[in-house]
Design a protein around this motif. Structure first.
Motif, PDB file in Angstrom:
ATOM      1  N   VAL B 170      39.535  42.684  39.559  1.00 19.92           N
ATOM      2  CA  VAL B 170      39.999  41.624  38.667  1.00 19.92           C
ATOM      3  C   VAL B 170      38.950  40.508  38.611  1.00 19.92           C
ATOM      4  O   VAL B 170      38.675  39.945  37.549  1.00 19.92           O
ATOM      5  CB  VAL B 170      41.377  41.100  39.125  1.00 19.92           C
ATOM      6  CG1 VAL B 170      41.724  39.804  38.417  1.00 19.92           C
ATOM      7  CG2 VAL B 170      42.438  42.155  38.859  1.00 19.92           C
ATOM      8  N   MET B 172      35.752  40.914  39.018  1.00 19.92           N
ATOM      9  CA  MET B 172      34.633  41.414  38.225  1.00 19.92           C
ATOM     10  C   MET B 172      34.923  41.279  36.730  1.00 19.92           C
ATOM     11  O   MET B 172      34.142  40.698  35.985  1.00 19.92           O
ATOM     12  CB  MET B 172      34.385  42.884  38.577  1.00 19.92           C
ATOM     13  CG  MET B 172      33.287  43.550  37.781  1.00 19.92           C
ATOM     14  SD  MET B 172      32.924  45.219  38.392  1.00 19.92           S
ATOM     15  CE  MET B 172      34.215  46.179  37.593  1.00 19.92           C
ATOM     16  N   ARG B 173      36.076  41.777  36.335  1.00 23.95           N
ATOM     17  CA  ARG B 173      36.409  41.798  34.901  1.00 23.95           C
ATOM     18  C   ARG B 173      36.665  40.412  34.325  1.00 23.95           C
ATOM     19  O   ARG B 173      36.186  40.087  33.234  1.00 23.95           O
ATOM     20  CB  ARG B 173      37.630  42.696  34.699  1.00 23.95           C
ATOM     21  CG  ARG B 173      38.243  42.670  33.310  1.00 23.95           C
ATOM     22  CD  ARG B 173      37.300  43.206  32.253  1.00 23.95           C
ATOM     23  NE  ARG B 173      37.907  43.142  30.941  1.00 23.95           N
ATOM     24  CZ  ARG B 173      38.006  42.040  30.212  1.00 23.95           C
ATOM     25  NH1 ARG B 173      37.517  40.908  30.675  1.00 23.95           N
ATOM     26  NH2 ARG B 173      38.587  42.062  29.031  1.00 23.95           N
ATOM     27  N   PHE B 174      37.452  39.594  35.043  1.00 22.20           N
ATOM     28  CA  PHE B 174      37.915  38.337  34.451  1.00 22.20           C
ATOM     29  C   PHE B 174      37.172  37.099  34.952  1.00 22.20           C
ATOM     30  O   PHE B 174      37.521  35.985  34.592  1.00 22.20           O
ATOM     31  CB  PHE B 174      39.421  38.181  34.677  1.00 22.20           C
ATOM     32  CG  PHE B 174      40.228  39.252  34.005  1.00 22.20           C
ATOM     33  CD1 PHE B 174      40.435  39.239  32.628  1.00 22.20           C
ATOM     34  CD2 PHE B 174      40.761  40.308  34.743  1.00 22.20           C
ATOM     35  CE1 PHE B 174      41.164  40.234  32.008  1.00 22.20           C
ATOM     36  CE2 PHE B 174      41.491  41.314  34.128  1.00 22.20           C
ATOM     37  CZ  PHE B 174      41.688  41.279  32.760  1.00 22.20           C
TER      38      PHE B 174
END
Lengths: 204, 204
Positions: B170, B172-174
């Motif tokens: 999470v 990494m993505r957000f």
DNA sequence: CTGAAACATGAATCAACATTCAAGTTCTGA
DNA sequence: TCAGAACTTGAATGTTGATTCATGTTTCAG
């Protein structure tokens, strides 16, 4: 957009296709064992049993064959998990099967797992595509399950990434690093956690 | 056991300590921006404003300074999250704060985040130590919370790795990839998922 | 003040490949 | 059967950058 598509070298004959395939298989081992930067083109060609120059008949660069490998492996992973999950009666069962399938996949393909992770640094766009595609289909499946009242509502975009992260880290710890625990037990613990939460009473 | 401890080069004077510190700070930027293999010792010494040879007065190799950096960063991450989580009234609140703290940390330290990830390939033992330490303390906290009836029982070893994976992906993505969503919203979605599960009725 | 230890310097060394290329061999369609 | 396309070869080229080293300069204990 893609700096390598400028001159893709597609073999025209059977012999050519076979040689390309040999190079790809050799690259899987070489990259898996030594990592991208330690890996040598000469290592790949030696494993493939062809001369050094032959490599450049089929690939323009070291990075290009690495990307080809990542694409190949995403396909492999997705296919493997998809087949194992397809027949699950509901979403939670699918999660359980998914964890099992992933753990087993990692145990059989430790090289491939390492390669995908390293793509993060060598070919970041390929890496993002890999997980974004995964996350999108995950999100849709969660939505379908919710429409079907198999699970409750939530922020499925965040959930999808969270669930992927769980799989990846559990796979790393209990499959890539250590084989001891059974895939069934691991899958059960995960399913228990995401099904009922840390607060809810123990299900099943 | 450690192939580099053979001759640690510890500065004896104030000047020496300052130079070593400058090199470490320069390395954080150089490794963060270019990655381990692209990073050059000459790039580090230039950023630090010292001559090339000076590097080898303080470190035996490129890998050694990288390891020193990873150690430094694990400490930084742990401290940051620990401070933010310490005052939480219960485990679930701690999870919520933990996600928030981690997302904010990643947004402020994208370089450091990248370095830790890359350690997986450059210094795998340091990488394992990093997450294993994290997971152990996570597991103990879960056990304490269970003893305290804040959460129910479960396989806390697996849970700990699953929860770490959620945070990392999470984050990494957000956080690393995109800043748009608020850390609060993300933390809430995660807490909702792991608190009540996908089956339970919506809590809070 | 003084000599030894600590520190700083950057040109030179050295090894490791990625990539190119000119020359040969094999295949395929007509 | 034959020309040209496809494929193969491995020595040579060229770059990059980690590490070494011989030579100064600075620090500091006694």
């Amino acid at each position: 957009m893609n700096q390598h598509s400028s001159s893709e070298k597609i073999p025209k004959t059977r012999r050519g296709r076979e040689t390309r395939e040999k190079l790809l298989q050799a690259a899987e081992i070489e990259f898996g064992e030594r990592g991208f930067h330690e890996a040598a083109i000469s290592g790949i060609t030696q494993r493939a049993g062809v001369a050094l120059g032959t490599f450049y008949v089929y690939f323009n660069s070291k990075e290009e064959i690495f990307r080809a490998l990542v694409t190949y492996m995403s396909h492999l992973t997705r296919t493997w998990i998809y087949e194992r999950v397809a027949e699950s009666p509901d979403r939670l069962a699918a999660e359980r099967e998914g964890v099992k399938a992933f753990v087993e996949f990692v145990r059989q393909h430790k090289n491939l797992y390492r390669i995908v992770s390293e793509a993060q640094f060598v070919a970041e766009d390929a890496y993002r595509d890999y997980y974004t595609t995964f996350a999108n289909s995950y999100r849709e499946n969660l939505q379908l399950a919710a429409d079907n009242s198999e699970i409750r509502g939530g922020d499925f975009d965040v959930w999808a990434w969270a669930l992927i992260g769980m799989n990846v880290f559990v796979g790393m710890r209990f499959a890539a690093w250590e084989d001891a625990q059974s895939a069934d037990d691991i899958a059960e613990s995960i399913t228990d956690l995401i099904g009922n939460g840390m607060l809810g009473s123990k299900g099943s």
